[in-house]
Scaffold this motif. Structure first.
Motif, PDB file in Angstrom:
ATOM      1  N   ASN A   2       0.831  -1.196   0.000  1.00  0.00           N
ATOM      2  CA  ASN A   2       0.000   0.000   0.000  1.00  0.00           C
ATOM      3  C   ASN A   2       0.864   1.242   0.000  1.00  0.00           C
ATOM      4  O   ASN A   2       1.939   1.270   0.569  1.00  0.00           O
ATOM      5  N   TYR A   3       0.349   2.264  -0.629  1.00  0.00           N
ATOM      6  CA  TYR A   3       1.065   3.531  -0.710  1.00  0.00           C
ATOM      7  C   TYR A   3       1.103   4.189   0.661  1.00  0.00           C
ATOM      8  O   TYR A   3       0.157   4.114   1.419  1.00  0.00           O
ATOM      9  N   GLY A 125       1.458  -1.019 -10.102  1.00  0.00           N
ATOM     10  CA  GLY A 125       0.017  -1.125  -9.881  1.00  0.00           C
ATOM     11  C   GLY A 125      -0.365  -0.958  -8.419  1.00  0.00           C
ATOM     12  O   GLY A 125      -1.501  -1.233  -8.047  1.00  0.00           O
ATOM     13  N   ASP A 126       0.574  -0.503  -7.598  1.00  0.00           N
ATOM     14  CA  ASP A 126       0.303  -0.368  -6.168  1.00  0.00           C
ATOM     15  C   ASP A 126      -0.750   0.692  -5.883  1.00  0.00           C
ATOM     16  O   ASP A 126      -0.924   1.644  -6.641  1.00  0.00           O
ATOM     17  N   ASP A 127      -1.424   0.510  -4.761  1.00  0.00           N
ATOM     18  CA  ASP A 127      -2.447   1.461  -4.330  1.00  0.00           C
ATOM     19  C   ASP A 127      -1.828   2.821  -4.034  1.00  0.00           C
ATOM     20  O   ASP A 127      -0.655   2.915  -3.643  1.00  0.00           O
ATOM     21  N   HIS A 128      -2.623   3.853  -4.205  1.00  0.00           N
ATOM     22  CA  HIS A 128      -2.178   5.214  -3.900  1.00  0.00           C
ATOM     23  C   HIS A 128      -3.400   6.033  -3.518  1.00  0.00           C
ATOM     24  O   HIS A 128      -4.536   5.665  -3.831  1.00  0.00           O
ATOM     25  N   PRO A 129      -3.191   7.157  -2.837  1.00  0.00           N
ATOM     26  CA  PRO A 129      -4.331   8.015  -2.492  1.00  0.00           C
ATOM     27  C   PRO A 129      -5.049   8.520  -3.740  1.00  0.00           C
ATOM     28  O   PRO A 129      -4.494   8.516  -4.839  1.00  0.00           O
ATOM     29  N   VAL A 139       3.361   5.041  -6.809  1.00  0.00           N
ATOM     30  CA  VAL A 139       4.452   4.149  -6.465  1.00  0.00           C
ATOM     31  C   VAL A 139       5.100   3.770  -7.792  1.00  0.00           C
ATOM     32  O   VAL A 139       4.411   3.376  -8.739  1.00  0.00           O
ATOM     33  N   MET A 140       6.420   3.909  -7.855  1.00  0.00           N
ATOM     34  CA  MET A 140       7.128   3.640  -9.101  1.00  0.00           C
ATOM     35  C   MET A 140       8.296   2.691  -8.871  1.00  0.00           C
ATOM     36  O   MET A 140       8.887   2.682  -7.793  1.00  0.00           O
ATOM     37  N   ALA A 141       8.616   1.919  -9.888  1.00  0.00           N
ATOM     38  CA  ALA A 141       9.803   1.073  -9.870  1.00  0.00           C
ATOM     39  C   ALA A 141      10.918   1.834 -10.568  1.00  0.00           C
ATOM     40  O   ALA A 141      10.695   2.430 -11.626  1.00  0.00           O
ATOM     41  N   LEU A 142      12.088   1.830  -9.967  1.00  0.00           N
ATOM     42  CA  LEU A 142      13.244   2.549 -10.491  1.00  0.00           C
ATOM     43  C   LEU A 142      14.401   1.566 -10.614  1.00  0.00           C
ATOM     44  O   LEU A 142      14.721   0.867  -9.653  1.00  0.00           O
TER      45      LEU A 142
END
Length: 179
Positions: A2-3, A125-129, A139-142
């Motif tokens: 979760n974010y 695809g993670d949750d965010h507000p 949420v980002m992958a780097l």
């Protein structure tokens, strides 16, 4: 995963642009009522009305390095400034060398060997507000890919983009990097 709560996104970031910047395609939804002007070079291809496109481009610019010509990560962060809110650009520059766990020894090794580091960023695809007209959280992958045979470095970035209204461009306004 979760974010994290938006208030936790106070941590500042690092950045840079090195060599060729790869920007992923803009998301399918682009706001139609936005009248923001285009970004300056080298970011003219980034849609200022797409918060997600701005976030991807900002992370790629902030974390792509050329240690042979940059004294540290601050040079790369400064190059990404057009994609950052003015407040974030001002307060984040001093923390640019500590946002990612890249040691001075690693930086010097990359410098000596003329290793370039290309960043890749994509949305997860993670949750965010819930998005608003003036703020989004993602949420980002780097992934950092050194040009030598060393292993890629992967991180998760919790990012915020903001703007004052639909006539202004989205800009990265906060980042917290884990990994």
């Amino acid at each position: 995963m979760n974010y994290r709560i938006a208030s936790a996104l106070f941590v500042v970031g690092v950045g840079g642009i090195a060599g060729c910047v790869r920007v992923q395609p803009a998301p399918a939804f682009v706001e139609t009522s936005c009248t923001a002007p285009r970004f300056v070079s080298p970011f003219t291809a980034v849609d200022p009305c797409s918060a997600e496109a701005v976030l991807v481009a900002a992370l790629v610019a902030m974390f792509s390095y050329t240690p042979a010509t940059e004294s540290d990560q601050q040079a790369a962060f400064t190059a990404a400034a057009p994609l950052l809110t003015p407040d974030y650009a001002a307060r984040g520059r001093s923390a640019a060398t500590v946002i990612l766990p890249i040691t001075v020894a690693t930086w010097q090794q990359w410098r000596t060997a003329a290793v370039a580091v290309d960043a890749e960023a994509h949305l997860t695809g993670d949750d965010h507000p819930v998005d608003t007209d003036t703020a989004i959280y993602r949420v980002m992958a780097l992934t950092l890919r050194p040009s030598d045979a060393s292993a890629s470095l992967t991180f998760t970035a919790y990012v915020t983009a903001g703007r004052t209204d639909r006539a202004t461009a989205w800009r990265l306004s906060g980042i917290e990097v884990l990994g």
